[in-house]
Design a protein around this motif. Structure first.
Motif, PDB file in Angstrom:
ATOM      1  N   GLY A  24      45.479  35.407  74.696  1.00 45.56           N
ATOM      2  CA  GLY A  24      46.350  34.295  75.101  1.00 45.56           C
ATOM      3  C   GLY A  24      47.779  34.451  74.607  1.00 45.56           C
ATOM      4  O   GLY A  24      48.682  33.767  75.089  1.00 45.56           O
ATOM      5  N   PHE A  25      48.006  35.355  73.642  1.00 49.14           N
ATOM      6  CA  PHE A  25      49.369  35.593  73.174  1.00 49.14           C
ATOM      7  C   PHE A  25      50.042  36.641  74.071  1.00 49.14           C
ATOM      8  O   PHE A  25      49.406  37.225  74.939  1.00 49.14           O
ATOM      9  CB  PHE A  25      49.357  36.081  71.719  1.00 49.14           C
ATOM     10  CG  PHE A  25      49.066  34.990  70.736  1.00 49.14           C
ATOM     11  CD1 PHE A  25      50.081  34.226  70.198  1.00 49.14           C
ATOM     12  CD2 PHE A  25      47.754  34.706  70.365  1.00 49.14           C
ATOM     13  CE1 PHE A  25      49.822  33.202  69.296  1.00 49.14           C
ATOM     14  CE2 PHE A  25      47.476  33.685  69.459  1.00 49.14           C
ATOM     15  CZ  PHE A  25      48.507  32.935  68.926  1.00 49.14           C
ATOM     16  N   GLY A 135      51.317  31.241  62.138  1.00 51.02           N
ATOM     17  CA  GLY A 135      52.039  31.243  63.417  1.00 51.02           C
ATOM     18  C   GLY A 135      52.892  32.486  63.554  1.00 51.02           C
ATOM     19  O   GLY A 135      53.265  33.115  62.550  1.00 51.02           O
ATOM     20  N   ARG A 152      52.680  39.932  68.301  1.00 54.70           N
ATOM     21  CA  ARG A 152      53.033  38.617  68.858  1.00 54.70           C
ATOM     22  C   ARG A 152      54.283  38.058  68.197  1.00 54.70           C
ATOM     23  O   ARG A 152      54.623  36.891  68.359  1.00 54.70           O
ATOM     24  CB  ARG A 152      51.849  37.656  68.784  1.00 54.70           C
ATOM     25  CG  ARG A 152      51.348  37.371  67.400  1.00 54.70           C
ATOM     26  CD  ARG A 152      50.087  36.496  67.422  1.00 54.70           C
ATOM     27  NE  ARG A 152      49.415  36.523  66.145  1.00 54.70           N
ATOM     28  CZ  ARG A 152      49.714  35.735  65.115  1.00 54.70           C
ATOM     29  NH1 ARG A 152      50.668  34.830  65.218  1.00 54.70           N
ATOM     30  NH2 ARG A 152      49.060  35.842  63.979  1.00 54.70           N
ATOM     31  N   PRO A 179      53.610  26.720  74.092  1.00 53.82           N
ATOM     32  CA  PRO A 179      52.596  27.235  75.029  1.00 53.82           C
ATOM     33  C   PRO A 179      52.924  26.902  76.484  1.00 53.82           C
ATOM     34  O   PRO A 179      52.683  27.718  77.380  1.00 53.82           O
ATOM     35  CB  PRO A 179      51.303  26.525  74.600  1.00 53.82           C
ATOM     36  CG  PRO A 179      51.537  26.085  73.208  1.00 53.82           C
ATOM     37  CD  PRO A 179      53.007  25.868  73.058  1.00 53.82           C
TER      38      PRO A 179
HETATM   39  O1  C5P Z   1      52.022  31.678  67.041  1.00 57.48           O
HETATM   40  P1  C5P Z   1      52.329  30.275  67.416  1.00 57.48           P
HETATM   41  O2  C5P Z   1      51.253  29.315  66.954  1.00 57.48           O
HETATM   42  O3  C5P Z   1      53.674  29.821  67.036  1.00 57.48           O
HETATM   43  O4  C5P Z   1      52.287  30.235  68.997  1.00 57.48           O
HETATM   44  C1  C5P Z   1      52.281  29.035  69.707  1.00 57.48           C
HETATM   45  C2  C5P Z   1      51.884  29.323  71.133  1.00 57.48           C
HETATM   46  O5  C5P Z   1      52.912  30.077  71.780  1.00 57.48           O
HETATM   47  C3  C5P Z   1      50.634  30.185  71.293  1.00 57.48           C
HETATM   48  O6  C5P Z   1      49.485  29.401  71.285  1.00 57.48           O
HETATM   49  C4  C5P Z   1      50.872  30.840  72.634  1.00 57.48           C
HETATM   50  O7  C5P Z   1      50.580  29.939  73.685  1.00 57.48           O
HETATM   51  C5  C5P Z   1      52.366  31.053  72.648  1.00 57.48           C
HETATM   52  N1  C5P Z   1      52.756  32.399  72.181  1.00 57.48           N
HETATM   53  C6  C5P Z   1      52.500  33.486  72.999  1.00 57.48           C
HETATM   54  N2  C5P Z   1      52.858  34.750  72.580  1.00 57.48           N
HETATM   55  C7  C5P Z   1      53.459  34.927  71.398  1.00 57.48           C
HETATM   56  C8  C5P Z   1      53.747  33.830  70.554  1.00 57.48           C
HETATM   57  C9  C5P Z   1      53.379  32.574  70.973  1.00 57.48           C
HETATM   58  O8  C5P Z   1      51.946  33.340  74.090  1.00 57.48           O
HETATM   59  N3  C5P Z   1      53.803  36.153  71.037  1.00 57.48           N
END
Ligand code: C5P
Length: 303
Positions: A24-25, A135, A152, A179
């Motif tokens: 999902g990232f 995060g 990510r 997201p």
């Molecule tokens: O890592 P974090 O909790 O800040 O990410 C929040 C949301 O942002 C993730 O659940 C995802 O939907 C999106 N995200 C992503 N790819 C990344 C960082 C964040 O899709 N590299």
């Protein structure tokens, strides 16, 4: 006894976003620059974990266990087999849900503050591991300065910067969900793929952008600014286009959406120009407030 940690906001001078991963990232080439807008996190021993917040946008900050500061205290406590029995107080100056890593700053700040208060003696690498669990942007909030984030965004390579860059940040009304912005980016790309067969390239850091940072060259940096989430943020919040136009016509060298937005960032040549662009942005009525800040600045520090 209490400990206070100060943590800066960030702007992404480049945010290259790859395709959606199975988890999902998205894989990123994320060039972070820490800028001088700060949250302060103060931890004080208490009977149980409690979060309070002050500042103009304090009412928008969740005070439950979803707050990254609370999760940071719990993660460190769990690792050291103790209770997270602290009062976390956040003095918030970074825009909330604004694409400037305000929540991540509070997570990194709480982690460093609890570490100091409890004397855990955690190594820097251990703290960075916990940050990455909290995060994608949290490790950078701890480190500060300038860095290239891959994976990510949590795998950091520190970047040398040859000068100070001056910025104006236009704060929008309301936030944007990160997201939701990534989801909109995927949706727009799927549309392009079906219509024109455009595939998503691997995210790579721009050589011209890294050189501009190393040389402290604001004009070259302005020409290289890029954010793959910008189209998605504009699609969800079309009014940001007028904010970007207002800052550009007021003399900014470059303009882009900060991270997932809705804060917009304007690179300017010096402090005087920053004040002029900030005044013009406020007068344009296209933003709620304009803030002036420079970077790079150090990451989280115990005061
Ligand atoms: O890592 P974090 O909790 O800040 O990410 C929040 C949301 O942002 C993730 O659940 C995802 O939907 C999106 N995200 C992503 N790819 C990344 C960082 C964040 O899709 N590299």
């Amino acid at each position: 006894m209490s400990v206070t940690v100060r943590v800066p906001a960030k702007v992404n001078v480049q945010l290259a976003v790859g395709g959606a991963r199975p988890d999902g990232f998205h894989d990123l080439a994320n060039v972070f620059l820490a800028v001088g807008l700060y949250d302060e996190v103060t931890v004080t021993p208490a009977d149980s974990l409690r979060v309070t917040c002050e500042g103009p946008d304090a009412s928008k900050v969740p005070l439950d266990r979803t707050n990254l500061a609370a999760r940071a205290a719990e993660a460190l406590a769990a690792r050291y087999g103790r209770r997270a029995d602290v009062h976390l107080h956040i003095a918030k100056d970074i825009p909330v849900a604004g694409g400037m890593a305000g929540g991540s700053a509070d997570g990194a700040g709480a982690l460093l503050a609890c570490d100091a208060l409890w004397g855990t003696g955690a190594s820097r690498d251990e703290l960075l591991d916990i940050c990455a669990e909290l995060g994608s942007d949290v490790p950078f909030s701890l480190v500060g300065g300038a860095a290239l984030g891959t994976g990510r965004g949590e795998k950091l390579r520190v970047l040398e910067v040859g000068g100070t860059f001056h910025w104006v940040f236009a704060v929008a009304d309301g936030g944007l969900s990160t997201p939701a912005v990534y989801g909109e980016c995927d949706r727009l790309r799927e549309f392009d793929r079906l219509r024109e067969g455009v595939e998503v390239p691997e995210p790579v850091a721009s050589g011209a952008l890294l050189r501009a940072l190393a040389e402290g060259d604001a004009v070259a940096l302005a020409a290289a600014l890029s954010n793959d989430l910008q189209a998605a943020a504009l699609s969800l919040r079309p009014s940001l286009a007028s904010t970007l136009a207002a800052g550009s016509s007021a003399g900014a060298l470059g303009a882009l959406v900060s991270g997932s937005g809705p804060t917009t960032a304007f690179l300017v040549s010096d402090e005087e120009s920053a004040r002029k662009v900030a005044d013009a942005l406020v007068a344009s009525g296209t933003c709620r407030a304009a803030r002036v800040a420079a970077g790079p600045v150090p990451g989280a520090v115990v005061l």
